[in-house]
Design a protein around this motif. Structure first.
Motif, PDB file in Angstrom:
ATOM      1  N   UNK A 258      -9.835  -8.362 -27.533  1.00 28.90           N
ATOM      2  CA  UNK A 258      -8.489  -8.089 -28.040  1.00 28.90           C
ATOM      3  C   UNK A 258      -8.540  -7.087 -29.195  1.00 28.90           C
ATOM      4  N   UNK A 259      -9.463  -7.297 -30.116  1.00 30.91           N
ATOM      5  CA  UNK A 259      -9.567  -6.399 -31.268  1.00 30.91           C
ATOM      6  C   UNK A 259      -9.965  -4.995 -30.823  1.00 30.91           C
ATOM      7  N   UNK A 260     -10.893  -4.904 -29.871  1.00 29.39           N
ATOM      8  CA  UNK A 260     -11.326  -3.583 -29.383  1.00 29.39           C
ATOM      9  C   UNK A 260     -10.157  -2.818 -28.784  1.00 29.39           C
ATOM     10  N   UNK A 261      -9.314  -3.500 -28.013  1.00 26.97           N
ATOM     11  CA  UNK A 261      -8.194  -2.806 -27.388  1.00 26.97           C
ATOM     12  C   UNK A 261      -7.102  -2.465 -28.396  1.00 26.97           C
ATOM     13  N   UNK A 262      -6.923  -3.303 -29.416  1.00 24.54           N
ATOM     14  CA  UNK A 262      -5.983  -2.973 -30.484  1.00 24.54           C
ATOM     15  C   UNK A 262      -6.418  -1.695 -31.205  1.00 24.54           C
ATOM     16  N   UNK A 263      -7.700  -1.633 -31.546  1.00 24.98           N
ATOM     17  CA  UNK A 263      -8.224  -0.454 -32.233  1.00 24.98           C
ATOM     18  C   UNK A 263      -8.153   0.771 -31.324  1.00 24.98           C
ATOM     19  N   UNK A 264      -8.433   0.586 -30.043  1.00 25.37           N
ATOM     20  CA  UNK A 264      -8.368   1.708 -29.098  1.00 25.37           C
ATOM     21  C   UNK A 264      -6.955   2.266 -29.003  1.00 25.37           C
ATOM     22  N   UNK A 265      -5.952   1.388 -28.994  1.00 19.82           N
ATOM     23  CA  UNK A 265      -4.562   1.856 -28.944  1.00 19.82           C
ATOM     24  C   UNK A 265      -4.233   2.681 -30.183  1.00 19.82           C
ATOM     25  N   UNK A 266      -4.762   2.263 -31.326  1.00 20.40           N
ATOM     26  CA  UNK A 266      -4.535   3.021 -32.561  1.00 20.40           C
ATOM     27  C   UNK A 266      -5.233   4.371 -32.495  1.00 20.40           C
ATOM     28  N   UNK A 267      -6.483   4.382 -32.017  1.00 18.10           N
ATOM     29  CA  UNK A 267      -7.221   5.642 -31.881  1.00 18.10           C
ATOM     30  C   UNK A 267      -6.493   6.586 -30.919  1.00 18.10           C
ATOM     31  N   UNK A 268      -5.931   6.020 -29.843  1.00 15.54           N
ATOM     32  CA  UNK A 268      -5.236   6.831 -28.848  1.00 15.54           C
ATOM     33  C   UNK A 268      -3.932   7.423 -29.340  1.00 15.54           C
ATOM     34  N   UNK A 269      -3.436   6.926 -30.465  1.00 12.69           N
ATOM     35  CA  UNK A 269      -2.219   7.500 -31.034  1.00 12.69           C
ATOM     36  C   UNK A 269      -0.966   6.682 -30.820  1.00 12.69           C
ATOM     37  N   UNK A 270      -1.110   5.396 -30.456  1.00 13.60           N
ATOM     38  CA  UNK A 270       0.079   4.553 -30.296  1.00 13.60           C
ATOM     39  C   UNK A 270       0.823   4.462 -31.624  1.00 13.60           C
ATOM     40  N   UNK A 271       2.143   4.529 -31.564  1.00 14.43           N
ATOM     41  CA  UNK A 271       2.957   4.473 -32.778  1.00 14.43           C
ATOM     42  C   UNK A 271       3.196   3.044 -33.238  1.00 14.43           C
ATOM     43  N   UNK A 272       3.059   2.091 -32.339  1.00 11.47           N
ATOM     44  CA  UNK A 272       3.171   0.675 -32.691  1.00 11.47           C
ATOM     45  C   UNK A 272       2.398  -0.125 -31.652  1.00 11.47           C
ATOM     46  N   UNK A 273       1.828  -1.241 -32.071  1.00 10.10           N
ATOM     47  CA  UNK A 273       1.006  -2.074 -31.187  1.00 10.10           C
ATOM     48  C   UNK A 273       1.472  -3.522 -31.340  1.00 10.10           C
ATOM     49  N   UNK A 274       1.756  -4.163 -30.233  1.00 10.55           N
ATOM     50  CA  UNK A 274       2.291  -5.522 -30.252  1.00 10.55           C
ATOM     51  C   UNK A 274       1.450  -6.448 -29.382  1.00 10.55           C
ATOM     52  N   UNK A 275       1.268  -7.682 -29.840  1.00  7.41           N
ATOM     53  CA  UNK A 275       0.677  -8.728 -28.995  1.00  7.41           C
ATOM     54  C   UNK A 275       1.783  -9.315 -28.127  1.00  7.41           C
ATOM     55  N   UNK A 276       1.466  -9.600 -26.863  1.00  4.75           N
ATOM     56  CA  UNK A 276       2.458 -10.178 -25.958  1.00  4.75           C
ATOM     57  C   UNK A 276       2.052 -11.573 -25.533  1.00  4.75           C
ATOM     58  N   UNK A 277       3.033 -12.321 -25.001  1.00  3.45           N
ATOM     59  CA  UNK A 277       2.804 -13.705 -24.552  1.00  3.45           C
ATOM     60  C   UNK A 277       2.078 -14.521 -25.625  1.00  3.45           C
ATOM     61  N   UNK A 278       2.576 -14.435 -26.845  1.00  4.10           N
ATOM     62  CA  UNK A 278       1.843 -15.034 -27.966  1.00  4.10           C
ATOM     63  C   UNK A 278       1.827 -16.559 -27.936  1.00  4.10           C
ATOM     64  N   UNK A 279       2.713 -17.191 -27.150  1.00  3.26           N
ATOM     65  CA  UNK A 279       2.726 -18.649 -27.085  1.00  3.26           C
ATOM     66  C   UNK A 279       2.041 -19.196 -25.833  1.00  3.26           C
ATOM     67  N   UNK A 280       1.338 -18.343 -25.079  1.00  2.00           N
ATOM     68  CA  UNK A 280       0.672 -18.810 -23.869  1.00  2.00           C
ATOM     69  C   UNK A 280      -0.391 -19.844 -24.229  1.00  2.00           C
ATOM     70  N   UNK A 281      -0.433 -20.947 -23.476  1.00  2.00           N
ATOM     71  CA  UNK A 281      -1.327 -22.060 -23.810  1.00  2.00           C
ATOM     72  C   UNK A 281      -2.800 -21.677 -23.748  1.00  2.00           C
TER      73      UNK A 281
END
Length: 229
Positions: A192-215
Motif C-alpha cells: 500500500x505504501x509503495x503504491x501511494x508513493x508511486x502515485x505521488x511520484x507519477x504526479x497525482x494531485x491527490x491520493x485517497x484510500x478506498x473501501x476503508x471500512x472493509x473487514x
C-alpha cells in the motif's frame, strides 16, 4: 433542524482545524428522481444530463447547506464511471458548476474516469478533477471470483500517470485500495505504501484510500477505530 445544523457546522470546524479538506459526493439521488430511470440506470450522469429544471430543485438545498464548507464535489461515487464517453460532458459539467456558483463559490466539480479512455478536453470544463482507481485495466473485464482484482504496480502507476497529457488542466486524483488475497498485514501494508508513493511520484494531485471500512483490508474497523493497516 437547528441541532443537526449545529452539529454539521461543528464537524466542519473540527475538520478545518485539523487541515482536512472535505469532498462532497453527489451519488444517492432522491427516490422521486431515481425512479424515472427504472432498470436503465447507469449512474448519476443520467440525472445531470436532464434539463437543469429536473435536478436543480433537489440540488439547491444541498448547495445551500454545505457549499460554504465544501468546495470540491464529485458527481457519482467512486464506482460510477457513467460520465466516461458522455457526448454532452462539457455542457453537463458546466450546468452543474453554474448551479453551485449561483449559491456558493469557488466550486470544483469532478467525475470518475478510467485509464482506457482519453482524457476529456479542458474546453468548457477547466480544472474539473478526474479520479482514477488503481486497478489494472488489463484485468478489469475479468470475472473471476477466485482471483482478487489486480491493481497497477507502483512502476505501472507512475508510467500511466506520467503518460497522461496535462493540456486539459484536469487535476488527477488516484484512488488506492490495499491488496486483497492471501497476504500478511506486513505485505499488504508495504504494498500500500509503495503504491501511494508511486502515485505521488507519477504526479497525482491527490491520493485517497478506498473501501476503508472493509473487514479484510480496510484501514479502519467498521466502528471507526484504526485497523491493522
Amino acid at each position: 433542524n437547528q441541532k443537526d445544523t449545529a452539529q454539521v457546522a461543528e464537524l466542519f470546524d473540527r475538520l478545518a482545524h485539523r487541515g482536512v479538506t472535505p469532498i462532497g459526493l453527489l451519488s444517492d439521488p432522491p427516490a422521486e428522481i431515481r425512479k424515472k430511470f427504472a432498470r436503465d440506470w447507469t449512474g448519476v450522469s443520467e440525472i445531470f444530463a436532464l434539463p437543469r429544471s429536473s435536478w436543480s430543485p433537489w440540488l439547491e438545498p444541498v448547495i445551500a447547506r454545505y457549499s460554504s464548507n465544501v468546495q470540491n464535489w464529485q458527481l457519482g461515487d467512486d464506482e460510477d464511471t457513467s460520465f466516461v464517453g458522455m457526448a454532452t460532458l462539457p455542457q453537463t459539467i458546466l450546468n452543474v458548476k453554474r448551479e453551485f456558483d449561483r449559491i456558493g463559490r469557488n466550486t470544483q466539480i469532478g467525475i470518475r474516469w478510467n485509464w482506457k479512455t482519453p482524457l476529456p478536453s479542458g474546453r468548457g470544463m477547466p480544472q474539473t478533477f478526474l479520479s482514477f482507481d488503481d486497478m489494472n485495466p488489463e484485468f478489469e473485464d475479468e470475472d473471476d471470483e477466485e482471483e482478487p482484482p489486480r491493481p497497477l504496480t507502483g512502476p505501472q502507476l507512475i508510467e500511466r500517470l506520467q503518460a497522461m497529457p496535462r493540456t486539459g488542466g484536469h487535476p488527477r486524483w488516484v484512488l488506492i485500495e490495499p491488496q486483497r488475497g492471501k497476504l500478511t498485514p506486513e505485505e499488504r501494508g508495504a504494498d500500500l505504501v509503495k503504491r501511494m508513493v508511486s502515485a505521488k511520484i507519477g504526479g497525482a494531485d491527490a491520493i485517497f484510500a478506498t473501501n476503508i471500512f472493509h473487514a479484510e483490508y480496510g484501514l479502519l474497523q467498521p466502528v471507526g477505530s484504526p485497523g491493522v493497516l
